[in-house]
Design an enzyme around this catalytic site. Structure first.
Site, short mmCIF file in Angstrom:
data_model
loop_
_atom_site.label_atom_id
_atom_site.label_comp_id
_atom_site.label_asym_id
_atom_site.label_seq_id
_atom_site.Cartn_x
_atom_site.Cartn_y
_atom_site.Cartn_z
N GLU A 1 75.00 16.02 64.44
CA GLU A 1 74.15 15.89 65.63
C GLU A 1 74.68 14.86 66.63
O GLU A 1 74.70 15.10 67.83
CB GLU A 1 72.71 15.53 65.24
CG GLU A 1 71.83 16.73 64.91
CD GLU A 1 72.06 17.28 63.52
OE1 GLU A 1 72.75 16.62 62.72
OE2 GLU A 1 71.56 18.38 63.22
N HIS B 1 60.36 17.54 59.58
CA HIS B 1 60.71 18.70 60.40
C HIS B 1 59.59 19.00 61.41
O HIS B 1 59.50 20.11 61.91
CB HIS B 1 60.95 19.94 59.53
CG HIS B 1 62.21 19.87 58.73
ND1 HIS B 1 62.39 18.99 57.70
CD2 HIS B 1 63.37 20.56 58.83
CE1 HIS B 1 63.61 19.15 57.18
NE2 HIS B 1 64.22 20.09 57.86
#
Lengths: 325, 441
Positions: free
Chosen positions: B175, B244
């Site tokens: 990321e 999440h």
């Protein structure tokens, strides 16, 4: 590509001498102005490391891009950025390269392919790979030089970037400037296996004596050839030595004064090249003295102009948060 | 006296179309709003209505005509409706308006005559990416599993085939690196759209998003721009636990230099994504997994752009303003129905854009309703609702008859258990209760 604003460099090795000397004198002046309280905050000098950027950039051509860390005055000068604009930025003046909003760590000159100037250790590494991605997408065969220190090499995003750069075959040349001492020196020198790490990701690597500008140039030429041919990324580790502390706030107590002095005496990149040029008969003492004078004048003029320049107006505070369209 | 009825444009880009059908015959009386013809392009169908009363004169372009240029006179209209003749008994009967799937939520604000069909958010996003990549070759998408795997939520489905691996770039799970790489490409003038598989993972890249993307324009005194979009599913998805289900809205909206949008409706998903891609600044584009498959009733949206920074009014009402955004809008709209049944007319505002935030739209509504409740799925402290309440209070203090209420996600990491997760998210009943409270009912 915009022309150099650092003055005409003589051809060949004398040009390398002049470029290194300009960085040295500029940084010495910056150190002085810092001592006088005219430059504030963090100021990371490049003194001792001049051969690295000078040697690497001697293999660059128009269209190539470069990005570095907060220790970036030398890279800005090597890119041909105006010394007065850099010095004014260090003093936080309106005429500074970033209008006084960036400071020492945040110099930029996109027209000369110089993209900063980043204060987060290692963050410029993926950004540099992105500059390379843009070049690749546009079908150029330009090379992006990504400079970072030995401490930055410990950052996770550097490893991530090796992985992506290798997977996408990006035209990027990573240059690790291993100056032997991470900030504060709390760890005993640079981390192990700086090149082995890159090698593990499948990148070709090459080490070089970063105090020898001609050696750096030789390695740079090979590396650039590889990258420009579309063969993907390449990593160079230049082993160098910074004479000053990590920043002006670092007294560098992790090494003896003697060590730095010995280094300076025996390995200084500028003195070494000067001695070689004279010994080889490649330059006359007078010609080198003339360069010394010229460089000093450029730096003095930059400092005088910066000191005389205005601070940014209050209206600058809210400008450039967003692009003006 | 006769005026010319001209071939309409379905979009600014339309140059010609097919006149598929006349619904009226020469001599028919027409009223404003009557559907008189159907126009088609390869992308959309439009029912074309009369804008003035009169009697249809000569039809200049018969039905079935192809490639009729925009602005070509297609019929004459006589302004003598009073003497309108008898309608031709052989004229084709006017068809009943077509309807989309029953589950689709009708979006407000489109002209009544415009043909609408259902559009799901996922397809709206995909169409936005497709159109922008087609329009501008500097636009590219990058993320995990977005190419041959077609995207973890199929938003990028088909893009690899259409644009190739040079512009639909699969990256390893990195990321920080791929965000920084996108930023570097944006500095150099490309227009990257970086996808996070989940906005929770963007925290890995927050340094690049803030320190590099948001600040460089300012730090460089305006010399470097960063036209990049970071997008992906944000917030609660349904039983995925705390790591999440992160809502990045307030975090991102805190940062000067970033722009933040969080569409609810399909047309906004499309129009805001296209606008975000064209924007010169970094935009955090928040989506939500629960909305991807949701259908909205919208007209064909050819090159549809929604400007950043403007709220949208879903329904008007004079008793209380409900201001929400993102998936919380579903609870807000449901609450408005319930409140209406109780005699409380709620004005419903979808903020859509969180930075810049359209404070004035909410303040203007509050000057009318005198009461306000903010609704969001994110956390309360330092939230969008808290900031909005402060700004609206400043802007419309003298008009307020009650403290501004707020409905937020519970102040906890998102729990996994079904019962707890339901408790952690704002429900319509919570919004109704807060609205009643604001109305002292």
């Amino acid at each position: 590509m915009a022309a150099r604003e650092t003055g005409e460099a003589p051809a060949g090795d004398i040009g390398l001498y002049r470029d290194m000397l300009l960085i040295r004198r500029f940084e010495e002046k910056a150190g002085q102005l810092y001592g006088m309280g005219l430059i504030a905050g963090f100021c990371h000098l490049y003194i001792g490391q001049e051969a690295v950027v000078t040697g690497m950039e001697s293999a660059a051509r128009d269209g190539d891009q470069r990005i570095t860390s907060y220790r970036g005055h030398g890279h800005a000068l090597a890119a041909g950025m105006a010394p007065a604009a850099i010095m004014a930025e260090l003093l936080g003046r309106e005429s500074g390269a970033s209008g006084g909003k960036g400071g020492s760590m945040h110099l930029f000159d996109p027209a000369r392919g110089f993209w900063g100037g980043h204060g987060i250790v290692g963050a410029q590494v993926p950004i540099g790979a992105g500059l390379a991605l843009a070049q690749k997408q546009r079908g150029t065969n330009d090379v992006t030089f990504v400079y970072f220190g030995d401490a930055a090499a410990d950052q996770g995003q550097v490893a991530e970037t090796y992985r992506v750069a290798q997977a996408l075959a990006l035209p990027v040349l990573f240059v690790i400037e291993n100056n032997s001492y991470p900030a504060g020196g709390g760890l005993s020198g640079a981390g192990p296996g700086l090149l082995d790490r890159a090698k593990a990701y499948g990148l070709p690597v090459q080490g070089v004596d970063g105090m020898d500008v001609r050696a750096v140039r030789g390695v740079a030429e090979d590396a650039v050839l590889h990258v420009r041919a579309g063969k993907g990324p390449y990593v160079v580790e230049a082993r160098t030595y910074r004479y000053r502390g990590h920043s002006m706030a670092d007294p560098a107590k992790y090494r003896t004064r003697d060590e730095a002095a010995r280094m300076r005496e025996s390995r200084d990149p500028i003195d070494s090249l000067r001695a070689s040029l004279l010994a080889e008969g490649a330059a006359e003492e007078d010609a080198l003295r003339a360069i010394d004078r010229e460089v000093k004048e450029i730096v003095s003029a930059a400092a005088d102009a910066a000191r005389a320049a205005e601070a940014p107006g209050d209206d600058a505070l809210h400008r450039h948060v967003y692009a003006e369209v | 006296m006769a005026t010319e009825i001209r071939m309409p444009a379905l979009s600014p880009a339309m140059e010609e179309g097919r006149l598929a059908r006349w619904f009226v015959a020469e001599g028919d009386a027409v009223e404003p709003g009557d559907v008189i013809a159907e126009i088609e392009t390869d992308k959309a169908t439009l029912e074309f209505e009369a804008v003035a009363a009169g009697r249809l004169g000569r039809i200049l372009v018969p039905e079935g005509s192809e490639a009729v240029k925009v602005d070509t006179p297609i019929a004459l209209l006589h302004a003598d409706a009073a003497v309108a003749g008898t309608a031709d008994p052989n004229a084709a009967p006017r068809p009943a308006p077509r309807r989309g799937r029953g589950t689709a939520l009708a979006e407000p604000g489109w002209p009544a005559h415009v043909h609408r069909g259902p559009l799901i958010v996922r397809e709206a996003l995909r169409a936005a990416l497709f159109e922008e990549m087609q329009r501008d070759e500097s636009v590219f998408v990058m993320g995990e599993e977005i190419g041959s795997a077609e995207g973890p939520y199929r938003v990028t489905q088909g893009l690899l085939d259409a644009f190739g691996s040079g512009r639909v770039i699969d990256v390893p799970v990195t990321e920080a690196a791929f965000s920084g790489i996108g930023i570097g490409a944006a500095f150099a003038g490309q227009r990257p759209v970086v996808e996070f598989m989940n906005m929770s993972f963007a925290l890995q890249a927050m340094d690049q998003i803030v320190n590099s993307a948001a600040f460089t324009h300012y730090m460089s005194g305006g010399r470097i721009a960063c036209p990049i979009v970071f997008r992906g599913p944000n917030g609660a998805a349904g039983r995925v636990g705390a790591q999440h289900a992160m809502c990045l809205a307030a975090w991102a909206a805190h940062v000067p230099g970033l722009k933040v949008v969080y569409p609810f409706a399909a047309s906004d998903a499309k129009g805001l994504l296209k606008a975000a891609i064209r924007d010169p600044d970094p935009v955090i584009f928040l989506e939500n997994e629960r909305l991807y498959g949701r259908a909205f009733e919208v007209p064909a949206l050819d090159d549809h752009l929604v400007p950043l920074g403007r709220a949208r009014t879903w329904r008007e009402g004079g008793d209380v303003t409900l201001a929400g955004y993102g998936p919380a809008m579903a609870a807000v709209l449901e609450a408005a129905d319930t409140l209406a049944a109780e005699g409380i007319a709620a004005e419903v505002i979808d903020l859509r854009s969180l930075r810049p935030l359209d404070v004035e739209a909410v303040a203007a509504s509050v000057r009318k309703t005198h009461r306000c409740v903010t609704v969001e799925e994110g956390w309360p402290q330092g939230g969008i609702g808290a900031y909005l309440a402060a700004e609206v209070t400043r802007a419309a203090f003298d008009w307020l008859d009650a403290p501004i209420g707020s409905v937020t996600g519970a102040d906890v990491p998102m729990p996994y258990a079904e019962t707890l997760e339901e408790l952690a998210l704002p429900r319509a009943a919570d919004v109704v209760a807060a609205a009643r409270h604001a109305c002292y009912r």
